[in-house]
Design an enzyme around this catalytic site. Structure first.
Site, mmCIF file in Angstrom:
data_model
loop_
_atom_site.group_PDB
_atom_site.id
_atom_site.type_symbol
_atom_site.label_atom_id
_atom_site.label_comp_id
_atom_site.label_asym_id
_atom_site.label_seq_id
_atom_site.Cartn_x
_atom_site.Cartn_y
_atom_site.Cartn_z
ATOM 1 N N CYS A 121 1.041 -0.948 -0.017
ATOM 2 C CA CYS A 121 0.312 -0.063 -0.397
ATOM 3 C C CYS A 121 0.920 1.459 -0.149
ATOM 4 C CB CYS A 121 -1.497 0.055 0.894
ATOM 5 S SG CYS A 121 -2.129 -1.272 1.197
ATOM 6 N N HIS A 263 -3.167 6.515 2.485
ATOM 7 C CA HIS A 263 -4.149 5.619 2.003
ATOM 8 C C HIS A 263 -5.237 5.146 2.735
ATOM 9 C CE1 HIS A 263 -4.008 1.610 1.084
ATOM 10 N NE2 HIS A 263 -3.839 0.687 1.841
ATOM 11 N N ASN A 293 -9.690 -0.292 -0.150
ATOM 12 C CA ASN A 293 -8.748 -0.561 -0.523
ATOM 13 C C ASN A 293 -8.017 -0.948 -1.569
ATOM 14 O OD1 ASN A 293 -6.118 -1.140 0.121
ATOM 15 N ND2 ASN A 293 -6.544 -1.725 2.131
#
Length: 340
Positions: A121, A263, A293
């Site tokens: 990520c 993020h 996500n």
């Protein structure tokens, strides 16, 4: 052991001059997966802040999303060619070869250096920092940095703790060599990692370790295994520390930061990180409710979304921050440019 790099030096700087994004057309809302997971839509929403996610159709993959996002970024920048291409992804089309050369060829950029970066990520900020280094070295004057993921392939579809969390997508920026003090320049940046906690987020099967062992993986070992509570604590702490470090390096107070772009892991992590830094909720960019996500694609997708919706204005001071498997984390500061 943690490794950290923090710098505002380097001329020329990497200046963002174009941005593009791509989401699959297929949208899966919470009610489509809640019954299968034996949970309610409210349960998913309250724990994650996610309402829906975009998912690739069968036969499509990461390179398709990356190619389209990059094409749109090039159009935004008014360019048809760049000097290099870097893709941040932990869901490449294949373990071999890398996805970046395929994307470069599909864009008509065959012959340029193209490679993948896997920092999960945090990958987009890692790739952006690498791109900045290539420009600073004077080797190239332009580049494409892409975050692209097919994260819907990673969780066990029957695991209620991970299945609702992820979606697919890609975001890309074009960067060029420029002055460190001009709008769009990537300024302070920080990268860090802690491999001693690598088992907090891991897909055990499919790599060299499992193949060399010659074992047939269990079903659960083929999907993401996550220790959620520990990951949550680490994510908030590391993104907070990294953000504060780049703000200090820039000499920006909390009041002087226009936007925090974290993020998009889940809403609870975003809220807790903003609160720990001291950024009011209304100055934190959030689109996790609509895209879930998307790992390395998350930050460029959020930036592209905010720019298109009119939230971002030239001159806005933005802190970017991420945390992911590895463990890895990153942060950077940028003043938003005027884009075509």
């Amino acid at each position: 052991m943690s490794t950290v790099e923090l710098s505002t030096s380097g001329t020329p700087a990497a200046v963002v001059t174009g941005i593009g994004a791509c989401l699959p057309e297929r949208v899966i809302k919470n009610d489509e997966i809640a019954e299968r997971l034996d949970v309610t839509t409210d349960w998913i929403r309250e724990r994650t802040g996610i309402e829906q996610r975009h998912v690739l159709e069968p036969g499509a993959s990461t390179s398709d999303l990356a190619t389209e996002a990059a094409r749109r970024a090039l159009e935004s920048a008014g360019l048809d060619r760049v000097g290099f291409l870097v893709i941040a992804t932990c869901t490449p089309d294949h373990s071999i070869p890398g996805t970046a050369p395929v994307v470069a060829a599909r864009l008509g950029l065959g012959g340029i250096p193209a490679f993948d970066v896997n920092a999960a990520c945090s990958g987009f900020l890692y790739a952006l920092t690498i791109g900045a280094g290539l420009l600073a070295a004077g080797t190239y004057t332009t580049g494409l940095v892409i975050g692209a993921e097919a994260m819907s392939t990673v969780p066990d579809p029957d695991d209620r703790m991970t299945a609702p969390l992820f979606g697919d997508g890609a975001g890309a920026v074009v960067i060029r060599a420029g002055r460190p003090d001009e709008p769009g320049a990537l300024a302070a940046r920080l990268l860090g990692s802690d491999g001693e906690q690598a088992d907090l987020l891991v897909v055990p099967a499919g790599g060299a370790r499992q193949r060399v062992a010659g074992t047939v993986p269990e079903r659960a070992e083929q999907y993401l295994q996550m220790q959620g509570r520990v990951v949550y604590r680490n994510a908030v702490a590391r993104m907070t520390e990294a953000s504060q470090a780049v703000m200090n390096e820039m000499g920006w107070s909390v009041e002087e930061v226009d936007w925090l772009v974290g993020h998009q892991a889940n809403k609870r992590i975003l809220d807790a990180t903003a609160a720990a830094i001291g950024i009011p909720p209304e100055r934190a960019i959030v689109n996790v409710d609509r895209v879930a996500n998307t790992s390395a694609a998350s930050i460029p997708l959020a930036l592209a979304d905010a720019a298109e919706s009119g939230l971002l204005h030239p001159g806005d001071r933005i802190v970017l921050t991420a945390f992911g498997a590895g463990l890895t984390w990153a942060a950077a500061a940028i003043t938003w440019p005027e884009l075509g």
